[in-house]
Design a protein around this motif. Structure first.
Motif, PDB file in Angstrom:
ATOM      1  N   PHE A   1    -103.930  18.909  20.407  1.00  0.00           N
ATOM      2  CA  PHE A   1    -103.605  18.216  19.154  1.00  0.00           C
ATOM      3  C   PHE A   1    -103.501  19.202  18.004  1.00  0.00           C
ATOM      4  CE2 PHE A   1    -104.893  16.597  15.064  1.00  0.00           C
ATOM      5  CZ  PHE A   1    -104.124  15.455  14.921  1.00  0.00           C
ATOM      6  N   ASN A   2    -104.454  20.131  17.917  1.00  0.00           N
ATOM      7  CA  ASN A   2    -104.484  21.065  16.796  1.00  0.00           C
ATOM      8  C   ASN A   2    -103.287  22.002  16.792  1.00  0.00           C
ATOM      9  OD1 ASN A   2    -106.846  20.074  15.654  1.00  0.00           O
ATOM     10  ND2 ASN A   2    -108.151  21.376  16.923  1.00  0.00           N
ATOM     11  N   LEU A   3    -102.589  22.099  17.896  1.00  0.00           N
ATOM     12  CA  LEU A   3    -101.337  22.852  17.943  1.00  0.00           C
ATOM     13  C   LEU A   3    -100.145  21.924  17.713  1.00  0.00           C
ATOM     14  CD1 LEU A   3    -100.376  25.548  20.528  1.00  0.00           C
ATOM     15  CD2 LEU A   3     -98.815  23.670  20.078  1.00  0.00           C
ATOM     16  N   GLU A   4    -100.153  20.803  18.412  1.00  0.00           N
ATOM     17  CA  GLU A   4     -98.994  19.914  18.391  1.00  0.00           C
ATOM     18  C   GLU A   4     -98.775  19.261  17.032  1.00  0.00           C
ATOM     19  OE1 GLU A   4     -97.424  15.839  20.612  1.00  0.00           O
ATOM     20  OE2 GLU A   4     -99.556  16.340  20.520  1.00  0.00           O
ATOM     21  N   ALA A   5     -99.837  18.747  16.416  1.00  0.00           N
ATOM     22  CA  ALA A   5     -99.679  18.002  15.168  1.00  0.00           C
ATOM     23  C   ALA A   5     -99.082  18.867  14.049  1.00  0.00           C
ATOM     24  CB  ALA A   5    -101.012  17.389  14.746  1.00  0.00           C
ATOM     25  N   PRO A   6     -99.611  20.071  13.769  1.00  0.00           N
ATOM     26  CA  PRO A   6     -98.958  20.897  12.749  1.00  0.00           C
ATOM     27  C   PRO A   6     -97.527  21.276  13.123  1.00  0.00           C
ATOM     28  CG  PRO A   6    -101.171  21.720  13.215  1.00  0.00           C
ATOM     29  CD  PRO A   6    -100.859  20.687  14.258  1.00  0.00           C
ATOM     30  N   LEU A   7     -97.261  21.420  14.415  1.00  0.00           N
ATOM     31  CA  LEU A   7     -95.912  21.749  14.867  1.00  0.00           C
ATOM     32  C   LEU A   7     -94.941  20.618  14.534  1.00  0.00           C
ATOM     33  CD1 LEU A   7     -94.213  23.834  16.406  1.00  0.00           C
ATOM     34  CD2 LEU A   7     -94.897  22.706  18.530  1.00  0.00           C
ATOM     35  N   VAL A   8     -95.345  19.382  14.774  1.00  0.00           N
ATOM     36  CA  VAL A   8     -94.493  18.233  14.458  1.00  0.00           C
ATOM     37  C   VAL A   8     -94.281  18.120  12.947  1.00  0.00           C
ATOM     38  CG1 VAL A   8     -94.346  15.712  14.512  1.00  0.00           C
ATOM     39  CG2 VAL A   8     -95.125  16.960  16.544  1.00  0.00           C
ATOM     40  N   VAL A   9     -95.366  18.236  12.175  1.00  0.00           N
ATOM     41  CA  VAL A   9     -95.270  18.141  10.715  1.00  0.00           C
ATOM     42  C   VAL A   9     -94.347  19.229  10.170  1.00  0.00           C
ATOM     43  CG1 VAL A   9     -96.557  18.346   8.548  1.00  0.00           C
ATOM     44  CG2 VAL A   9     -97.531  17.054  10.462  1.00  0.00           C
ATOM     45  N   ALA A  10     -94.571  20.455  10.622  1.00  0.00           N
ATOM     46  CA  ALA A  10     -93.782  21.575  10.097  1.00  0.00           C
ATOM     47  C   ALA A  10     -92.316  21.467  10.470  1.00  0.00           C
ATOM     48  CB  ALA A  10     -94.364  22.886  10.613  1.00  0.00           C
TER      49      ALA A  10
ATOM     50  N   PRO B   1    -120.520  16.944  26.184  1.00  0.00           N
ATOM     51  CA  PRO B   1    -119.733  17.088  27.410  1.00  0.00           C
ATOM     52  C   PRO B   1    -118.479  16.224  27.444  1.00  0.00           C
ATOM     53  CG  PRO B   1    -122.068  16.872  27.924  1.00  0.00           C
ATOM     54  CD  PRO B   1    -121.928  16.572  26.467  1.00  0.00           C
ATOM     55  N   HIS B   2    -118.475  15.111  26.686  1.00  0.00           N
ATOM     56  CA  HIS B   2    -117.321  14.209  26.701  1.00  0.00           C
ATOM     57  C   HIS B   2    -116.330  14.496  25.569  1.00  0.00           C
ATOM     58  CE1 HIS B   2    -118.527  11.450  29.913  1.00  0.00           C
ATOM     59  NE2 HIS B   2    -119.758  11.573  29.469  1.00  0.00           N
ATOM     60  N   GLN B   3    -116.512  15.613  24.879  1.00  0.00           N
ATOM     61  CA  GLN B   3    -115.553  15.933  23.821  1.00  0.00           C
ATOM     62  C   GLN B   3    -114.137  15.941  24.391  1.00  0.00           C
ATOM     63  OE1 GLN B   3    -115.542  19.955  21.977  1.00  0.00           O
ATOM     64  NE2 GLN B   3    -115.697  18.845  20.042  1.00  0.00           N
ATOM     65  N   CYS B   4    -113.203  15.417  23.613  1.00  0.00           N
ATOM     66  CA  CYS B   4    -111.835  15.243  24.087  1.00  0.00           C
ATOM     67  C   CYS B   4    -111.234  16.552  24.575  1.00  0.00           C
ATOM     68  CB  CYS B   4    -110.978  14.660  22.965  1.00  0.00           C
ATOM     69  SG  CYS B   4    -109.249  14.429  23.409  1.00  0.00           S
ATOM     70  N   LEU B   5    -110.730  16.528  25.802  1.00  0.00           N
ATOM     71  CA  LEU B   5    -110.088  17.713  26.370  1.00  0.00           C
ATOM     72  C   LEU B   5    -108.872  18.141  25.569  1.00  0.00           C
ATOM     73  CD1 LEU B   5    -110.006  17.240  30.256  1.00  0.00           C
ATOM     74  CD2 LEU B   5    -111.042  19.128  29.004  1.00  0.00           C
ATOM     75  N   GLY B   6    -108.199  17.182  24.954  1.00  0.00           N
ATOM     76  CA  GLY B   6    -106.943  17.474  24.284  1.00  0.00           C
ATOM     77  C   GLY B   6    -107.083  17.951  22.857  1.00  0.00           C
ATOM     78  N   MET B   7    -108.292  18.298  22.421  1.00  0.00           N
ATOM     79  CA  MET B   7    -108.507  18.692  21.030  1.00  0.00           C
ATOM     80  C   MET B   7    -107.623  19.880  20.634  1.00  0.00           C
ATOM     81  SD  MET B   7    -112.064  19.855  19.167  1.00  0.00           S
ATOM     82  CE  MET B   7    -112.293  21.262  20.262  1.00  0.00           C
ATOM     83  N   TYR B   8    -107.614  20.909  21.441  1.00  0.00           N
ATOM     84  CA  TYR B   8    -106.834  22.097  21.091  1.00  0.00           C
ATOM     85  C   TYR B   8    -105.340  21.789  21.150  1.00  0.00           C
ATOM     86  CZ  TYR B   8    -105.863  27.032  20.433  1.00  0.00           C
ATOM     87  OH  TYR B   8    -105.429  28.221  19.911  1.00  0.00           O
TER      88      TYR B   8
ATOM     89  N   ALA C   1    -103.365  11.906  24.654  1.00  0.00           N
ATOM     90  CA  ALA C   1    -102.676  12.992  23.951  1.00  0.00           C
ATOM     91  C   ALA C   1    -101.609  12.459  23.007  1.00  0.00           C
ATOM     92  CB  ALA C   1    -102.057  13.960  24.954  1.00  0.00           C
ATOM     93  N   THR C   2    -100.859  11.459  23.447  1.00  0.00           N
ATOM     94  CA  THR C   2     -99.796  10.921  22.593  1.00  0.00           C
ATOM     95  C   THR C   2    -100.348   9.980  21.530  1.00  0.00           C
ATOM     96  OG1 THR C   2     -99.384   9.211  24.271  1.00  0.00           O
ATOM     97  CG2 THR C   2     -97.969  11.163  24.300  1.00  0.00           C
ATOM     98  N   GLU C   3    -101.294   9.127  21.895  1.00  0.00           N
ATOM     99  CA  GLU C   3    -101.810   8.139  20.951  1.00  0.00           C
ATOM    100  C   GLU C   3    -102.540   8.785  19.782  1.00  0.00           C
ATOM    101  OE1 GLU C   3    -102.625   4.842  18.896  1.00  0.00           O
ATOM    102  OE2 GLU C   3    -101.313   4.940  20.647  1.00  0.00           O
TER     103      GLU C   3
END
Length: 466
Positions: free
Chosen positions: A414-423, A405-412, A272-274
């Protein structure tokens, strides 16, 4: 540039042999620009699977979206992350046998953690994360006031670590320990490079970086294991990831052992952090190189966020251009750029025969830069992800978080956190780089800039109090 390939035999019943590219034809390009060389090979292959002769290893390069879908989703049971795969074995020295493994252990870990990464669950954490990000960004006030230069990657790591810690550990990890984890993860990502490039070397044979890797993993365990033990000895009634895993039971109804909890917590926190760190570190040189994109981003933030200290769910939803910038960053610089698999049995993909035991390499970086799927693939253009432009010709032309089935659990997340950090950062500050220009790419466990991105900030305006 087109690449001559060795001839191949054809057997219609079992598929044809893959075309092979000899090492001597690729070596100059691999030494100069490894990823650029592999994209050129994939473009020249025009949708076919090729085999790379890299000396001791000869992986199949799978880049066509339909073929990627076959490996990651349609026949995923045949393509394992286990064995001697060139990435997963060294990564598991940090993450253990859990969410990044295969088989029953992976299934059990994923089932335990899935409820904590649903869209509904992550949406409920927006306010908590927004406050954590805002508090972390507050610490830029001093360097912004004095004009002090700092390493953007290190400071981004601090902000991201604070945000993830707030929802994974309910802020039970001290700021000092968060900074130690950020530093350790940087060491781990770099130290794994030799193992990544030398997958044929047994673990018992030392390679450069092994000692640094062991020390860095020791730092992570020194922080995480006492936290896990304390939680398991006196479980809280919290809904954060650590509390939930400490209360979890296995299929037989028994409590998990501390190693299982440690592995799942560390793997989730590390990925999640990396991912966010690696992707957002590219933002600053990109915006510096494209001032017109930066101005559009600033304009949206001025309109939607203004002088607010924290960003609400409604504001986050309204930041459509900000999200498009992040999605284009994911296209051009996906952190998880390499997804190797090992074929368990013979298979045929797109008419090409894949031999059991072979390494199959899938790369979001390569597929997401194929000229036949992306107009001007090397140009940063957020408009690709706005309106009808965001619809790709194939689902797997864009897969920065893997698939199946192995799609990253943290996808959603990231899609919340990254724009939040940028904004949060860019609604408060403007930046300047000490060294303009795009950094080289560092090929390691995650795709990071090959040199530090050093920048300084200046405040935009006074903001409203909390």
């Amino acid at each position: 540039m087109r690449y001559a390939m060795a001839g191949r035999s054809v057997d219609d019943a079992r598929g044809r042999a893959a075309r092979s590219i000899p090492l001597w034809r690729m070596l100059p390009g691999l030494l100069r620009d490894p990823l650029g060389q592999l994209v050129a090979v994939a473009d020249s292959a025009e949708g076919e699977i090729v085999r790379l002769n890299l000396g001791t290893i000869r992986p199949y390069l799978v880049t066509e979206p339909a073929h990627v879908q076959h490996v990651l989703r349609d026949n995923e049971a045949n393509y394992t992350r286990g064995g001697n795969s060139m990435l997963w074995r060294p990564v598991r020295r940090l993450t253990g046998e859990g969410i990044l493994s295969d088989g029953p252990q992976w299934q059990a870990s994923r089932a335990r953690m899935q409820p904590h990464f649903t869209a509904k669950r992550i949406d409920s954490l927006v306010d908590t994360m927004s406050r954590a990000v805002s508090d972390a960004v507050d610490e830029f006030d001093e360097p912004a006031r004095t004009g002090r230069w700092f390493d953007a990657g290190t400071e981004l790591g601090r902000v991201i670590c604070r945000a993830i810690s707030s929802v994974f550990f309910a802020d039970r990890v001290s700021l000092a320990d968060q900074l130690r984890i950020v530093a350790a993860q940087g060491t781990i990502v770099t130290a794994l490079r030799a193992r990544l490039l030398l997958p044929f070397v047994p673990d018992a044979v030392p390679v450069p970086g092994d000692r640094a890797l062991s020390r860095a993993i020791g730092v992570v365990d020194d922080i995480m294991l006492p936290l896990v033990r304390a939680e398991m000895a006196d479980p809280r009634d919290g809904d954060d990831l650590l509390a939930a895993l400490a209360r979890a039971r296995d299929e037989q109804g028994r409590p998990l052992d501390e190693r299982q909890v440690r592995d799942d917590v560390v793997a989730s926190f590390a990925t999640a952090t990396e991912t966010t760190y690696a992707v957002l570190t590219w933002l600053w040189p990109i915006l510096d190189a494209h001032p017109e994109i930066a101005e559009r981003l600033y304009a949206e933030l001025d309109e939607v966020v203004g002088t607010d200290r924290t960003i609400s769910r409604e504001q986050l939803r309204a930041l459509t251009y900000t999200r498009a910038v992040v999605e284009e960053l994911l296209r051009m610089y996906p952190a998880g750029w390499l997804l190797p698999r090992t074929a368990l049995a013979d298979d045929v993909i797109g008419g090409t025969r894949i031999k059991a035991g072979s390494i199959v390499v899938v790369s979001s970086y390569i597929t997401q830069r194929l000229a036949r799927f992306w107009d001007r693939p090397d140009v940063f253009d957020p408009e690709r992800f706005r309106g009808d432009q965001s619809r790709r010709g194939h689902r797997y032309a864009y897969f920065p978080f893997g698939g199946g089935p192995h799609q990253c659990l943290g996808m959603y997340l990231f899609n919340l956190e990254a724009p939040l950090v940028v904004a949060t950062m860019l609604s408060r500050y403007r930046f300047r780089l000490r060294e303009p220009g795009m950094p080289p790419k560092q090929l390691a466990a995650a795709l990071r800039p090959g040199r530090p991105v050093i920048m300084a900030l200046s405040p935009v305006r006074e903001r409203r109090p909390a």
